[in-house]
Design a protein around this motif. Structure first.
Motif, PDB file in Angstrom:
ATOM      1  N   ALA A 266     -16.077  54.975  64.876  1.00  0.00           N
ATOM      2  CA  ALA A 266     -16.672  55.558  63.672  1.00  0.00           C
ATOM      3  C   ALA A 266     -18.174  55.705  63.852  1.00  0.00           C
ATOM      4  O   ALA A 266     -18.777  56.726  63.490  1.00  0.00           O
ATOM      5  N   GLN A 267     -18.800  54.681  64.450  1.00  0.00           N
ATOM      6  CA  GLN A 267     -20.244  54.740  64.645  1.00  0.00           C
ATOM      7  C   GLN A 267     -20.606  55.832  65.651  1.00  0.00           C
ATOM      8  O   GLN A 267     -21.568  56.578  65.453  1.00  0.00           O
ATOM      9  N   SER A 268     -19.825  55.952  66.699  1.00  0.00           N
ATOM     10  CA  SER A 268     -20.153  56.980  67.690  1.00  0.00           C
ATOM     11  C   SER A 268     -19.956  58.369  67.096  1.00  0.00           C
ATOM     12  O   SER A 268     -20.672  59.311  67.429  1.00  0.00           O
ATOM     13  N   SER A 269     -19.007  58.466  66.185  1.00  0.00           N
ATOM     14  CA  SER A 269     -18.798  59.761  65.548  1.00  0.00           C
ATOM     15  C   SER A 269     -19.979  60.125  64.665  1.00  0.00           C
ATOM     16  O   SER A 269     -20.403  61.282  64.598  1.00  0.00           O
ATOM     17  N   MET A 270     -20.565  59.113  63.984  1.00  0.00           N
ATOM     18  CA  MET A 270     -21.753  59.389  63.179  1.00  0.00           C
ATOM     19  C   MET A 270     -22.926  59.793  64.063  1.00  0.00           C
ATOM     20  O   MET A 270     -23.729  60.638  63.700  1.00  0.00           O
ATOM     21  N   VAL A 271     -23.016  59.170  65.239  1.00  0.00           N
ATOM     22  CA  VAL A 271     -24.061  59.583  66.177  1.00  0.00           C
ATOM     23  C   VAL A 271     -23.873  61.057  66.516  1.00  0.00           C
ATOM     24  O   VAL A 271     -24.821  61.844  66.524  1.00  0.00           O
ATOM     25  N   GLU A 272     -22.615  61.428  66.734  1.00  0.00           N
ATOM     26  CA  GLU A 272     -22.320  62.819  67.090  1.00  0.00           C
ATOM     27  C   GLU A 272     -22.753  63.761  65.964  1.00  0.00           C
ATOM     28  O   GLU A 272     -23.370  64.792  66.205  1.00  0.00           O
ATOM     29  N   PHE A 273     -22.462  63.373  64.731  1.00  0.00           N
ATOM     30  CA  PHE A 273     -22.877  64.205  63.596  1.00  0.00           C
ATOM     31  C   PHE A 273     -24.401  64.306  63.533  1.00  0.00           C
ATOM     32  O   PHE A 273     -24.958  65.363  63.249  1.00  0.00           O
TER      33      PHE A 273
ATOM     34  N   CYS B 102     -25.868  62.555  52.761  1.00  0.00           N
ATOM     35  CA  CYS B 102     -25.335  61.711  53.826  1.00  0.00           C
ATOM     36  C   CYS B 102     -24.900  62.550  55.020  1.00  0.00           C
ATOM     37  O   CYS B 102     -24.579  63.722  54.904  1.00  0.00           O
ATOM     38  N   THR B 103     -24.908  61.916  56.166  1.00  0.00           N
ATOM     39  CA  THR B 103     -24.730  62.617  57.428  1.00  0.00           C
ATOM     40  C   THR B 103     -23.378  63.306  57.588  1.00  0.00           C
ATOM     41  O   THR B 103     -23.339  64.492  57.910  1.00  0.00           O
ATOM     42  N   PRO B 104     -22.243  62.605  57.401  1.00  0.00           N
ATOM     43  CA  PRO B 104     -20.967  63.286  57.674  1.00  0.00           C
ATOM     44  C   PRO B 104     -20.770  64.523  56.811  1.00  0.00           C
ATOM     45  O   PRO B 104     -20.219  65.523  57.272  1.00  0.00           O
ATOM     46  N   CYS B 105     -21.238  64.471  55.577  1.00  0.00           N
ATOM     47  CA  CYS B 105     -21.052  65.606  54.689  1.00  0.00           C
ATOM     48  C   CYS B 105     -22.007  66.739  55.049  1.00  0.00           C
ATOM     49  O   CYS B 105     -21.627  67.888  55.135  1.00  0.00           O
TER      50      CYS B 105
ATOM     51  N   ILE C 258     -14.817  61.871  58.709  1.00  0.00           N
ATOM     52  CA  ILE C 258     -15.573  62.197  57.496  1.00  0.00           C
ATOM     53  C   ILE C 258     -14.934  61.525  56.282  1.00  0.00           C
ATOM     54  O   ILE C 258     -15.620  60.918  55.468  1.00  0.00           O
ATOM     55  N   ARG C 259     -13.630  61.601  56.210  1.00  0.00           N
ATOM     56  CA  ARG C 259     -12.963  61.127  54.998  1.00  0.00           C
ATOM     57  C   ARG C 259     -13.136  59.616  54.798  1.00  0.00           C
ATOM     58  O   ARG C 259     -12.894  58.822  55.695  1.00  0.00           O
ATOM     59  N   GLY C 260     -13.582  59.273  53.600  1.00  0.00           N
ATOM     60  CA  GLY C 260     -13.731  57.857  53.263  1.00  0.00           C
ATOM     61  C   GLY C 260     -14.980  57.217  53.826  1.00  0.00           C
ATOM     62  O   GLY C 260     -15.226  56.050  53.620  1.00  0.00           O
ATOM     63  N   ARG C 261     -15.769  57.984  54.561  1.00  0.00           N
ATOM     64  CA  ARG C 261     -16.947  57.381  55.176  1.00  0.00           C
ATOM     65  C   ARG C 261     -18.233  58.022  54.689  1.00  0.00           C
ATOM     66  O   ARG C 261     -19.311  57.680  55.131  1.00  0.00           O
ATOM     67  N   SER C 262     -18.110  59.003  53.818  1.00  0.00           N
ATOM     68  CA  SER C 262     -19.322  59.641  53.313  1.00  0.00           C
ATOM     69  C   SER C 262     -19.724  58.958  52.014  1.00  0.00           C
ATOM     70  O   SER C 262     -19.036  58.083  51.515  1.00  0.00           O
ATOM     71  N   PHE C 263     -20.871  59.374  51.501  1.00  0.00           N
ATOM     72  CA  PHE C 263     -21.463  58.650  50.380  1.00  0.00           C
ATOM     73  C   PHE C 263     -20.676  58.841  49.086  1.00  0.00           C
ATOM     74  O   PHE C 263     -20.416  57.904  48.368  1.00  0.00           O
TER      75      PHE C 263
ATOM     76  N   LEU D  36     -17.465  64.181  47.594  1.00  0.00           N
ATOM     77  CA  LEU D  36     -17.487  65.611  47.881  1.00  0.00           C
ATOM     78  C   LEU D  36     -16.901  65.903  49.255  1.00  0.00           C
ATOM     79  O   LEU D  36     -16.096  66.825  49.416  1.00  0.00           O
ATOM     80  N   ALA D  37     -17.280  65.115  50.244  1.00  0.00           N
ATOM     81  CA  ALA D  37     -16.766  65.360  51.591  1.00  0.00           C
ATOM     82  C   ALA D  37     -15.257  65.147  51.633  1.00  0.00           C
ATOM     83  O   ALA D  37     -14.523  65.929  52.236  1.00  0.00           O
ATOM     84  N   ASP D  38     -14.787  64.087  50.952  1.00  0.00           N
ATOM     85  CA  ASP D  38     -13.344  63.849  50.894  1.00  0.00           C
ATOM     86  C   ASP D  38     -12.634  65.033  50.255  1.00  0.00           C
ATOM     87  O   ASP D  38     -11.542  65.426  50.661  1.00  0.00           O
ATOM     88  N   SER D  39     -13.286  65.617  49.237  1.00  0.00           N
ATOM     89  CA  SER D  39     -12.688  66.754  48.540  1.00  0.00           C
ATOM     90  C   SER D  39     -12.503  67.936  49.469  1.00  0.00           C
ATOM     91  O   SER D  39     -11.642  68.773  49.257  1.00  0.00           O
ATOM     92  N   CYS D  40     -13.319  68.037  50.473  1.00  0.00           N
ATOM     93  CA  CYS D  40     -13.174  69.119  51.448  1.00  0.00           C
ATOM     94  C   CYS D  40     -12.102  68.765  52.476  1.00  0.00           C
ATOM     95  O   CYS D  40     -11.318  69.613  52.889  1.00  0.00           O
ATOM     96  N   ILE D  41     -12.077  67.497  52.867  1.00  0.00           N
ATOM     97  CA  ILE D  41     -11.184  67.092  53.953  1.00  0.00           C
ATOM     98  C   ILE D  41      -9.728  67.013  53.479  1.00  0.00           C
ATOM     99  O   ILE D  41      -8.803  67.365  54.205  1.00  0.00           O
TER     100      ILE D  41
END
Lengths: 808, 441
Positions: free
Chosen positions: A103-110, B357-360, B395-400, B403-408
C-alpha cells in the motif's frame, strides 16, 4: 496506554498518534504531510498501516479470543492513516507486513506520476523527503505511461522564494505553516483535483517567517532563491550555530560551500525556536560574501589608507596609542560580539591601561528582569500576555511563541524521535485565544491583528501608558490621554489578574526609558507576571551578564566617542552621522575593526578586517538568559579576524601573550569570574536565571525625541545594501508616515527620498499609512540610532537617486 | 395485501406523502402549503411536544438518512450535545450533485416549505436557533423558490423570533454552493459554508462535536428533513409500518437513462426494482443491460431477474455489494458500451476530486481517466486491465473521504459483471457495442 507496534509492546501517553507510537518504538513509516509542530491532516496517505484494537462487552470486560483467552483484536476494515489515528488501549499496529508495504509503495507511485524526474538538477536532490522515501518504499519503476502535468517551473512567490509548481506534491505543509505558525494566511490551494496548485492572492508573501516553508517542503518545489542552483546538498558543510540577528538565539544551520555561505536553514531547539527562524536571520547573510568586504588591514600613510599586514597594522596601533595618555583611550564594540570577544576587547583595553570599554547599542536598563524572568516556554504556555513593543520585528521568535500560547496547546514532551510528528491536539484553523493577548506600541504593530486588545500610544509616552495601567490597577481612571483606551486597559488588567501564568514582554521602547521600566516592574509585581526583556542585539544580555559594559556615565558609548583622543571601535559606524563625524575629527588616533570600509573606517588610522557573525566562535546569551554556542562556518574572508585575533596581533606586536588572544584563553579567564565552562554549553543552551552582574539604569535621553521614531526591523538595516535579495524584497528602508505627516513633509506614497535625521543621511522609500492618525512617522533603526530614539526629520531631496544627484 | 408491512406502492394503504404536491401548479407558495395544513405540524410539535420526545419518535420511526449513507437520523440528532450558551447549527444538505440523483431538486423547487417546516422541527428537537440550507449552485430555480419560501415564512412568523408564539427563536440562511460535487460531503460542505476551500475535514471531531465554525452541528439531507415533517404529521406508527424492518418509510426513487418514463416515483422502502422500473418506469427502452441502483457511485447490477426482484432497502443492497445510496436508478441499455459508460463516470469523479489526498488527486483525478481513454482508443492491453484493477485496490478505502471510493466502486462493479466487454475491447481494439448516435431520432 499499552500498545503493540509490530510485536513490540510499549507504553505511550493517551492521545498520541499511531505514527508517533511507531517512531517511538523505533519503527518507520513514510510521511509527507505531517510535520513537527503542525497539525496532522492525513492528506498524503503515505503512513498507512493495519490497525486493530480489542473491544469491550457491554459490561465493560474485554471481548476475549476463544482460542488464546487474550482480548480479541478486531482489525479495522481499511488500512488507516496513522498520523490521524489516536492510540487506543491494547491497540495492535502492523506497519511492516507485505500488504502494508505494498500500500505504501503504491502511494509512492501515485506521488511520482506527476512529479518531474529532474532530481539531477533539483536543489533538493540529496536532501529530499520524496527522493528518500521513493528509494525506501517505492518499487523503483513507474507504470505510468502518460504525459505528466506541465506547469510553471520558476514562479517567484517573493524575491526570496521560488516555487516550482510541477514538483509540488500538495502536502499542504506550506499553506498550513502560514495559517498555523505565524497565523499570516498568505497561501492557499487554487483549483481542484489534479489541477490544484499553490498561489498567494496578494503579490509577495506578507510575513516575517516565509523562509521556513523552504525548510519544510518535502520536495524541491519551494526553494530559497538566494541559494537556488548554487550547490548540491552533499557539497554543503553544515554548521549548527545560533542566529545573531536578534536577541532570541534561534538555532540555525549555516550551509557553506567553497568558502561562501550559500544558505541558512532553521536549526532545531525545542525550547527556543522549535524549527522556525525569521526571514531576517535566514536571508540576511549575503553581506558576509560581499565583494566589498575588507580582506586585509589598512594603515594610513601620508593621509591615505593603504593595504598592510596584520603585524604592520598592530604595530601602528600600538605606536599610535602609545603617544596618548591611557585615560584618553577608549574602546567601543557592538552588542552582537560574543561573551569571549567582550573579554578579549576588555583585555586589549587593559593592555593600554584603560577600563573605558562599552558595547553598543545598549538598553537604558538592565536586561535581567528584577523579579521573575520568563523563558520562551513560559511565553508559549502563558494564559495572559501583555506586550509593550513590536516583537514581530524586534524578536520574531517571541512573536511565534506568543502565537503558540494563543492556540492554548502546551508544548508536547519530546519522544524518542524528537517532537511528535503528528500532535493530534493541533488542528487546522484552530480557535485562537486572542483574549489572552494585549499589545501596546507607539504604532500599529503587526501583532495587534492577533490581540483582543491593542493600544497605540504616542511615541515617547511610555511612562504615561504604564502609569495608566497602574492607575487602573488602583481602581482609578487611566487619565485623560488614555481615556479612549479605558475599556481596553481595564479589560487587560482584569484578564491578567485572573491569569495564573501571565507574562509581561518589554521591547526596546520601554527598555530605553528607565522610568517607564520601573513602572513596568511595578505592574509586573502587582499582577504577578513573569518578565521577558527584549535586548537590542544578539548578545546584549550576555555582555551584561559577563560584565562587559561601562557602569558610569562618562564611559558610556556616546561619551567615549565624544571625549577620547584614541578610539578603538569594532563593527560600529558612528561617523555616518554628521555630529559624530565632527567629534571624530578631534580624535587623534582611531582604530576601526569592521567588515567594510565604512564612513568611520575611512577616518581611521588603522583598520582591521573583521569577521562576520557567521565566522565567530564563542558564546552568547539570549533574551531569556540562555547561554548558546556560536560556531564558525568555513567561509573565507581574507585575513579577517575577530577580537581575539586583534588581541593576539597586539600581543605579538609588543611581545606579550595577552589574555583573550584566543577563545581558549578567554574561556579560561571567564571560568574564574563566571564559574562556568563556556566550552561545555550544549547546543540547545544552558539557562542562567541569575546574572552575576546587573547593569544600573542609565539616564534617559529626553533629547532623543522628534518627528521620526526609530523602530525595530526583522532584517538588519545596516547590511541591507549588501544583501542583494533582501534588498529586492524589501526595497529601501521604509519611512512610514501618517497622511498628516506625509503632507507636512511633502512626501508622496511609493516615492524615494533622501532624508537627514540626527545628522545621518538615509535613503528611504516613503510609505503612507492611511490608517495612522495625527503626526506619526517611523523608520527602521540602525545600531547607531537604536529602537526608541526619535529624531527630527529633514527632507534633503525627493525622488529617485538620479534626481538627487541633479539636485545636489 | 392489507395487513403487515407496506412494501409496495400497489398496496392500497400507501399514498405518496413527500411528493404529494410535486408538479402541482404554485405548490411552492405559502398559500398553497397553508391550504394543505402546512406548518400545523410544526406548530403542534412546538406547542405540545418536548425535544426529547421528538428525537425519540424519530428513532422509533426508524428513519434512516436519505443522503446515501442511511445513518439513522434520530440517532444523529441525539448526538448533539446539550446547549452550552454558544451557537449550535442544523444544516440542510441540498447540494445534490450525484449523477442520477435529482430528488431534492423537485422538493426544493415545488415544496420548499416542507423543508423549512422540517428544519423548524429539527431545531426544536435539538434545541438550537440557527439553520443553514446549503443549496447546489446550479439549482437556481430551487434557490429562488426556497429563498422566497424562507422570506414568506419569516413574514408569517414561522421563522425569526418567538415562532408560533412559543418563545422559540429560529432562523435560516440559504447558502448557494459554487459548483463542487465534494460540497455534498458534509465536512467539505461545512468548510465551504465557512467560506473556506471545500476540502473534507478530519473526523473526529464529528460535526456534532465541532462542526460549522467549530460549533456542534447536525447535517441532514433534504429528504431526511422532509421525512421528519411527515413523521411528525402522520405519526411514528405510520412510518414504522412502511418499508422493511431494515429500512423504514417511503422513499423517492429516481429513474434516468434508457427508460420509457424517466422521473421520480415515491415508493415504500423495500419495493422491488422490477416494480419501480416496469410498473412505474414502463420498462427499458430497447433491451436493458444493467442498472445502477442508487446514484452513480453505487456498483451496477446486470439486467437479470434475480436483481430486478431485489427489494430496494439498505441492507439487501449492501449484502449484494452495492448500495441504495440516493435511490437514483440509472438504466444502461444493451447497446451502450460499458467501458464508455464508465469513462463518463470516471471523468466526472476526476473532475470533482478536490485534490486534498494523493490517491484521489493522482489516481482518480489523473491516472484513471487516462487509462479509460487509452482503452477506448483501442490501445489497451491486458496489462492495462490489471492496472485498473490493482489501482482500484490501492485507492479504495485508503483515501481521505469517500469521493475516491465512489469512483472505484462502480469501476469494480462493472469489472465484476462486464469484464468480457473490457476484454473484447482490448482484444479487438473496438468496443463490443459501437453505437454512438444516442441523440439522433
Amino acid at each position: 496506554m499499552k500498545v503493540t507496534i509490530d510485536g513490540r509492546v510499549l507504553e505511550v501517553e493517551p492521545g498520541t498518534s499511531v505514527i508517533d507510537a511507531i517512531f517511538h518504538a523505533g519503527g518507520d513509516v513514510p510521511y509527507f504531510c505531517s510535520q513537527e509542530y503542525m497539525s496532522p491532516i492525513g492528506a498524503c496517505r503515505m503512513c498507512l498501516a493495519r490497525i486493530g484494537a480489542p473491544r469491550k462487552n457491554p459490561d465493560g470486560t474485554w471481548i476475549l479470543d476463544e482460542e488464546t483467552g487474550e482480548p480479541k483484536i478486531f482489525w479495522f476494515p481499511n488500512l488507516m492513516a496513522t498520523c490521524t489515528t489516536a492510540v487506543m488501549e491494547g491497540m495492535v499496529v502492523d506497519s511492516t507486513s507485505k500488504d502494508v508495504k505494498r500500500a505504501q509503495s503504491s502511494m509512492v507511485e501515485f506521488h511520482l506520476i506527476n512529479h518531474p524526474l529532474d532530481c539531477p538538477v533539483c536543489d533538493k536532490g540529496g536532501a529530499c523527503e520524496l527522493q528518500d522515501r521513493a528509494y525506501e518504499y517505492g518499487e523503483g519503476v513507474s507504470r505510468f505511461e502518460f504525459d505528466k502535468r506541465h506547469l510553471e517551473k520558476h514562479h517567484p512567490l517573493s524575491e526570496l522564494i521560488t516555487l516550482d509548481r510541477e514538483r509540488c506534491i500538495h502536502c499542504k505543509r506550506c499553506i498550513r505553516f502560514f495559517e498555523e505558525v505565524p497565523n499570516d494566511e498568505v497561501l492557499n490551494f487554487i483549483e481542484r483535483g489534479a489541477h490544484t496548485y499553490i498561489e498567494s492572492v496578494e503579490p509577495q508573501l506578507a510575513s516575517n517567517f516565509t523562509g521556513n516553508i523552504t525548510d519544510i517542503c518535502p520536495v524541491g518545489a519551494l526553494l530559497d532563491t538566494t541559494s537556488r542552483f548554487r550547490g548540491r546538498n552533499w557539497e554543503y558543510e553544515h554548521t549548527e550555530s545560533t542566529g545573531m540577528d536578534d536577541s532570541t538565539g534561534q538555532a540555525v544551520i549555516l550551509d557553506a560551500r567553497t568558502g561562501r555561505i550559500e544558505r541558512i536553514k532553521a536549526g532545531h531547539n525545542d525550547e527556543v525556536n522549535k524549527t522556525w527562524i525569521s526571514d531576517g536571520t535566514r536571508f540576511g547573510h549575503e553581506y558576509a560574501d560581499h565583494a566589498a568586504r575588507l580582506k586585509t588591514p589598512l594603515v594610513r600613510e601620508n593621509g591615505e589608507l593603504r593595504a598592510a599586514t596584520w603585524e604592520e597594522a598592530a604595530q601602528k596601533m600600538v605606536e599610535g596609542f602609545a603617544k596618548l595618555d591611557s585615560k584618553d583611550i577608549a574602546f567601543g564594540f557592538r552588542a552582537d560580539s560574543t561573551i569571549e570577544e567582550g573579554h578579549a576587547i576588555t583585555e586589549i583595553a587593559k593592555h593600554f591601561g584603560t577600563t573605558r570599554v562599552d558595547h553598543h547599542p545598549r538598553a537604558a536598563v538592565s536586561l535581567q528582569p528584577r523579579q521573575r524572568g520568563a523563558t520562551l516556554q513560559d511565553v508559549a504556555t502563558a494564559d495572559g500576555i501583555l506586550v509593550f513593543g513590536d516583537v514581530t520585528e524586534e524578536a520574531g521568535i517571541v512573536d511565534l511563541r506568543i502565537k503558540d500560547a494563543l492556540k492554548g496547546v502546551d508544548p508536547a514532551p519530546l519522544m524518542n524521535h524528537g517532537p511528535p510528528i503528528a500532535d493530534l491536539r493541533l488542528k487546522e484553523r484552530m480557535h485562537r485565544k486572542t483574549e489572552i493577548l494585549t499589545v501596546a506600541a507607539p504604532y500599529e504593530a503587526n501583532l495587534m491583528r492577533h490581540a483582543a486588545r491593542s493600544i497605540v500610544y504616542d511615541p515617547g509616552r511610555e511612562e504615561t501608558i504604564l502609569g495608566a495601567f497602574l492607575a487602573v490597577m488602583r481602581g482609578e481612571s487611566p487619565g485623560r490621554e488614555f481615556l479612549e483606551f479605558k475599556d481596553e486597559i481595564e479589560a487587560a488588567v482584569a484578564q491578567l489578574k485572573g491569569a495564573k501564568k501571565g507574562v509581561l514582554i518589554l521591547g526596546g521602547f520601554i527598555l530605553n526609558n528607565p522610568a517607564a521600566t520601573a513602572l513596568a516592574e511595578q505592574l509586573a509585581s502587582q499582577l504577578d507576571l513573569k518578565e521577558l526583556r527584549v535586548g537590542p542585539m544578539a548578545n546584549s544580555r550576555g555582555l551584561e551578564y559577563a560584565g562587559f559594559y561601562a557602569d558610569n556615565a562618562e564611559d558610556e558609548f556616546d561619551a567615549l566617542l565624544a571625549n577620547s583622543k584614541g578610539i578603538f571601535i569594532s563593527h560600529l559606524n558612528p561617523a555616518q552621522a554628521a555630529p559624530f563625524k565632527a567629534s571624530f575629527g578631534r580624535a587623534e588616533f582611531i582604530v576601526v575593526h569592521d567588515m567594510f570600509l565604512t564612513e568611520t573606517a575611512q577616518l581611521a588610522d588603522v583598520v582591521f578586517p573583521a569577521t562576520s557573525v557567521y565566522e565567530r566562535n564563542g558564546t552568547i546569551m539570549n533574551l531569556e538568559g540562555r547561554l548558546l554556542p556560536v560556531k564558525p562556518a568555513p567561509i573565507g574572508a581574507g585575513t579577517a579576524q575577530d577580537l581575539h585575533g586583534v588581541a593576539k596581533a597586539i600581543g605579538d606586536a609588543v611581545g606579550k601573550r595577552l589574555n583573550g588572544r584566543s577563545i581558549r584563553s578567554s574561556r579560561r579567564e571567564l571560568k574564574k569570574t563566571l564559574r562556568l565552562e563556556l566550552a561545555d554549553v550544549p547546543r540547545t543552551g544552558q539557562l542562567i536565571t541569575q546574572n552575576s552582574k546587573r547593569a544600573a539604569s542609565r539616564e534617559y535621553m529626553e533629547s532623543l525625541r522628534g518627528d521620526v521614531l526609530m523602530v525595530p526591523s526583522d532584517y538588519r538595516v545596516e547590511y541591507l545594501p549588501y544583501n542583494e535579495h533582501l534588498l529586492k524584497e524589501h526595497g529601501l528602508p521604509s519611512l512610514r508616515l501618517s497622511p498628516a505627516s506625509a503632507e507636512t513633509f511633502e512626501l508622496r506614497n511609493g516615492t524615494e527620498a533622501l532624508i537627514e535625521i540626527g545628522g545621518l543621511r538615509r535613503r528611504v522609500q516613503v510609505v503612507v499609512e492611511q490608517s495612522w492618525t495625527g503626526a506619526r512617522a517611523t523608520l527602521p533603526a540602525l545600531p547607531e540610532q537604536p529602537v526608541g530614539d526619535g529624531y527630527s526629520l529633514v527632507v534633503v531631496s525627493r525622488g529617485a537617486s538620479a534626481d538627487v544627484e541633479l539636485a545636489s | 395485501m392489507s395487513n403487515g408491512r407496506i412494501t409496495t406502492r400497489h398496496d392500497e394503504r400507501f399514498s405518496p406523502t413527500l411528493y404529494k404536491h410535486i408538479g402541482v401548479e404554485n405548490s411552492h407558495t405559502m398559500e398553497y402549503y397553508r391550504s394543505h395544513g402546512g406548518y400545523d405540524t410544526a406548530r403542534d410539535v412546538l406547542t405540545n411536544r418536548t425535544p426529547e420526545a421528538v428525537v425519540k419518535d424519530l428513532q422509533d420511526a426508524g428513519l434512516r438518512g436519505r443522503g446515501g449513507g442511511g445513518f439513522p437520523t434520530g440517532l444523529k440528532w441525539s448526538f448533539m450535545p446539550p446547549p452550552d450558551g454558544g451557537p449550535r447549527y442544523v444544516v440542510c444538505n441540498a447540494d445534490e450533485s450525484e449523477p442520477g440523483s435529482f430528488k431534492d431538486r423537485y422538493l426544493l423547487e415545488d415544496d420548499p416549505h416542507q423543508i423549512i417546516e422540517g428544519m423548524i422541527i429539527a431545531a426544536f428537537a435539538m434545541n438550537l436557533t440557527f439553520g443553514f440550507i446549503y443549496i447546489r449552485g446550479e439549482y437556481y430555480r430551487g434557490y429562488q423558490n426556497l429563498w422566497q419560501a424562507v422570506h414568506d415564512a419569516r413574514k408569517a412568523g414561522f421563522l425569526g423570533k418567538n415562532i408560533f408564539g412559543t418563545g422559540m427563536d429560529f432562523d435560516i440562511t440559504v447558502h448557494r454552493g459554487a459548483g463542487a460535487y465534494i460540497c455534498g460531503e458534509e465536512t467539505a460542505l461545512m468548510n465551504s459554508l465557512e467560506g473556506l476551500r471545500a476540502n473534507p475535514r478530519l473526523k473526529p471531531p464529528f460535526p456534532a462535536q465541532a462542526g460549522v465554525y467549530g460549533r456542534p452541528t447536525t447535517i441532514n439531507n433534504v429528504e431526511s428533513i422532509a421525512n421528519a415533517t411527515q413523521i411528525m404529521k402522520h405519526g411514528v406508527e405510520w412510518h414504522a409500518n412502511l418499508g422493511t424492518e431494515d429500512s423504514k418509510g417511503s422513499k423517492v426513487y429516481q429513474i434516468s437513462g434508457a427508460i420509457q418514463r424517466p422521473g421520480l416515483y415515491e415508493l415504500p422502502m423495500g419495493a422491488t426494482f422490477r416494480e419501480l422500473l416496469y410498473d412505474f418506469g414502463g420498462g427499458p427502452v430497447g433491451k436493458g443491460k444493467a442498472f445502477i441502483p442508487g446514484g452513480s457511485s453505487a456498483p451496477m447490477f446486470p439486467w437479470r431477474d434475480e436483481f430486478l426482484d431485489m427489494p430496494m432497502d439498505h441492507g439487501t443492497l449492501a449484502k449484494n455489494d452495492s448500495m441504495l445510496g440516493t435511490g437514483g436508478v440509472i438504466v444502461i441499455p444493451e447497446e451502450k458500451c460499458i467501458v464508455d459508460a464508465l469513462y463518463n463516470l470516471v471523468r466526472f469523479y476526476a473532475h470533482e476530486s478536490c485534490g486534498k489526498c494523493t490517491p484521489c488527486r493522482e489516481g482518480v483525478g489523473y491516472w484513471m481517466p487516462r487509462m479509460y481513454k487509452k482503452l477506448l482508443a483501442g490501445l489497451g492491453t491486458p496489462h492495462d486491465l490489471e492496472m485498473i484493477e490493482e489501482m482500484s485496490v490501492h485507492i479504495r478505502g485508503r483515501s481521505f473521504c469517500l469521493l475516491a471510493d465512489s469512483c472505484i466502486m462502480p469501476i469494480q462493479g462493472s469489472l465484476r459483471w462486464f469484464r468480457h466487454e473490457y476484454e473484447y475491447l482490448i482484444e479487438h481494439g473496438k468496443p463490443m457495442y459501437e453505437k454512438k448516435d444516442w441523440w439522433q431520432e
